[in-house]
Scaffold this active site. Structure first.
Site, PDB file in Angstrom:
ATOM      1  N   ASP A  11      -3.607   5.225   2.318  1.00 59.29           N
ATOM      2  CA  ASP A  11      -3.120   4.011   1.661  1.00 59.29           C
ATOM      3  C   ASP A  11      -3.619   2.826   2.480  1.00 59.29           C
ATOM      4  OD1 ASP A  11      -1.640   2.266  -0.031  1.00 59.29           O
ATOM      5  OD2 ASP A  11       0.037   2.265   1.364  1.00 59.29           O
ATOM      6  N   TYR A  43      -4.648  -4.564   0.258  1.00 59.21           N
ATOM      7  CA  TYR A  43      -5.837  -4.362  -0.568  1.00 59.21           C
ATOM      8  C   TYR A  43      -5.726  -5.169  -1.872  1.00 59.21           C
ATOM      9  CZ  TYR A  43      -7.540  -0.081   1.896  1.00 59.21           C
ATOM     10  OH  TYR A  43      -8.027   0.835   2.792  1.00 59.21           O
ATOM     11  N   GLY A  44      -4.493  -5.444  -2.264  1.00 60.23           N
ATOM     12  CA  GLY A  44      -4.215  -5.990  -3.593  1.00 60.23           C
ATOM     13  C   GLY A  44      -4.904  -7.303  -3.918  1.00 60.23           C
ATOM     14  N   CYS A  74      -2.334   5.070  -3.216  1.00 61.01           N
ATOM     15  CA  CYS A  74      -2.386   3.616  -3.355  1.00 61.01           C
ATOM     16  C   CYS A  74      -2.830   3.310  -4.787  1.00 61.01           C
ATOM     17  CB  CYS A  74      -3.411   3.096  -2.354  1.00 61.01           C
ATOM     18  SG  CYS A  74      -3.777   1.341  -2.480  1.00 61.01           S
ATOM     19  N   THR A  76      -3.672   0.456  -6.012  1.00 67.75           N
ATOM     20  CA  THR A  76      -4.787  -0.494  -6.018  1.00 67.75           C
ATOM     21  C   THR A  76      -6.112   0.237  -5.791  1.00 67.75           C
ATOM     22  OG1 THR A  76      -3.235  -2.047  -5.018  1.00 67.75           O
ATOM     23  CG2 THR A  76      -5.546  -2.689  -5.048  1.00 67.75           C
ATOM     24  N   CYS A 183       3.168   0.108  -7.138  1.00 62.21           N
ATOM     25  CA  CYS A 183       2.564  -0.027  -5.806  1.00 62.21           C
ATOM     26  C   CYS A 183       3.328   0.908  -4.893  1.00 62.21           C
ATOM     27  CB  CYS A 183       2.691  -1.468  -5.320  1.00 62.21           C
ATOM     28  SG  CYS A 183       2.228  -1.704  -3.592  1.00 62.21           S
TER      29      CYS A 183
HETATM   30  N1  DGL Z   1       0.184   0.419  -1.546  1.00 57.57           N
HETATM   31  C1  DGL Z   1      -0.821  -0.110  -2.340  1.00 57.57           C
HETATM   32  C2  DGL Z   1      -0.661   0.138  -3.808  1.00 57.57           C
HETATM   33  O1  DGL Z   1      -0.079   1.136  -4.175  1.00 57.57           O
HETATM   34  C3  DGL Z   1      -1.513  -1.367  -2.029  1.00 57.57           C
HETATM   35  C4  DGL Z   1      -0.832  -2.513  -1.485  1.00 57.57           C
HETATM   36  C5  DGL Z   1      -1.822  -3.498  -0.983  1.00 57.57           C
HETATM   37  O2  DGL Z   1      -2.471  -3.180   0.009  1.00 57.57           O
HETATM   38  O3  DGL Z   1      -1.954  -4.577  -1.570  1.00 57.57           O
HETATM   39  O4  DGL Z   1      -1.126  -0.618  -4.616  1.00 57.57           O
END
Ligand code: DGL
Length: 258
Positions: A11, A43-44, A74, A76, A183
């Site tokens: 993640d 990452y979003g 994850c 994203t 998320c």
């Molecule tokens: N945990 C991640 C998801 O499920 C990403 C969160 C992020 O890094 O913005 O989207």
């Protein structure tokens, strides 16, 4: 068919441990290696190209560790990069996507809410799925700021409560009866979210579905371990304190650059 190699899980940070925990509960004998790319979270807000590049970097690390299967814990990374990963690597991938299907199918008000990152809500994969539910109104909300607060260990801060109230109140006003957590960081916010939502609104996340899917792929394609019990290893590329505390100091957390 048996296979003693580990299951890899990654993640952008600590949130995917919510998925890891569902996998570990269902498959306690399997050895698991978890990568928290916290140095690059969130990452979003990144571009698709950046998300693909970071995902490949994580996969390369897990393949060096001889993982037999990789869970992209994850939303994203799944919605932006899973197609590229499946094209480029010869190993099974399991992704995680917002659970809009069960929410839309069970909704009585035909209005559901989804809280996810900008990267997930803007992705082609998410939008294609959402289009399949034309009879349901889907209220989309980007959870700006939430992942960073979680990564910093500020789960119960006033800022968190205020952000959640501002994101959820419009959904309550629009009469949602399901809230989809899109998320993998957000299941850690369920206690705070429950204080804001009226009791009849159900909260759905994808952890158990991903664990069941992992079990199916091991059964059908990859093989279960012969080990009786295995200790998981957690790698994190920034300060390990928050990861260690979210895991209640129970496991081996290693700080490493990757
Ligand atoms: N945990 C991640 C998801 O499920 C990403 C969160 C992020 O890094 O913005 O989207």
């Amino acid at each position: 068919m048996t296979n003693d190699n580990p299951i890899g899980v990654f993640d952008s940070g600590i949130g995917g441990t919510s998925i890891w925990s569902a996998i570990h509960d269902l498959l306690p004998n399997e050895k698991t290696i978890y990568l928290a790319d916290s140095k690059n979270a969130p990452y979003g807000q990144k571009t698709k190209e950046q998300i693909v590049a970071l995902s490949k970097k994580n996969v390369d690390f897990l393949l060096e560790m001889k993982c037999k299967l990789i869970v992209v814990a994850c939303n994203t990374a799944t919605t932006n990069a899973i197609r590229e990963l499946r094209n480029d690597y010869d190993i099974p991938f399991i992704g995680i996507e917002p659970a809009i299907k069960p929410a839309a199918n069970n909704s009585k008000t035909q209005v559901i809410g989804i809280l996810a990152t900008k990267g997930t809500l803007n992705s082609e994969l998410f939008n294609k799925t959402a289009e399949m539910f034309q009879n349901t109104t889907i209220i989309e909300q980007v959870g700006y700021g939430l992942v960073q607060l979680i990564e910093d260990g500020n789960l119960y801060s006033t800022e968190m409560t205020q952000l959640l109230e501002s994101y959820l109140q419009p959904m309550i006003d629009a009469n949602i009866d399901y809230l989809v957590l899109g998320c993998s960081h957000y299941p850690y916010l369920i206690p705070q979210i429950k204080k804001i939502l009226p009791e009849h609104i159900q909260i759905i996340d994808s952890g158990e579905a991903v664990a069941r899917q992992t079990q199916n792929i091991l059964r059908e394609k990859v093989g279960f371990t012969t080990a009786q019990k295995s200790e998981p290893i957690f790698y994190v590329n920034s300060n390990p304190v928050v990861l260690d505390s979210i895991l209640e100091h129970k496991y081996n957390v290693v700080q490493k650059d990757f």
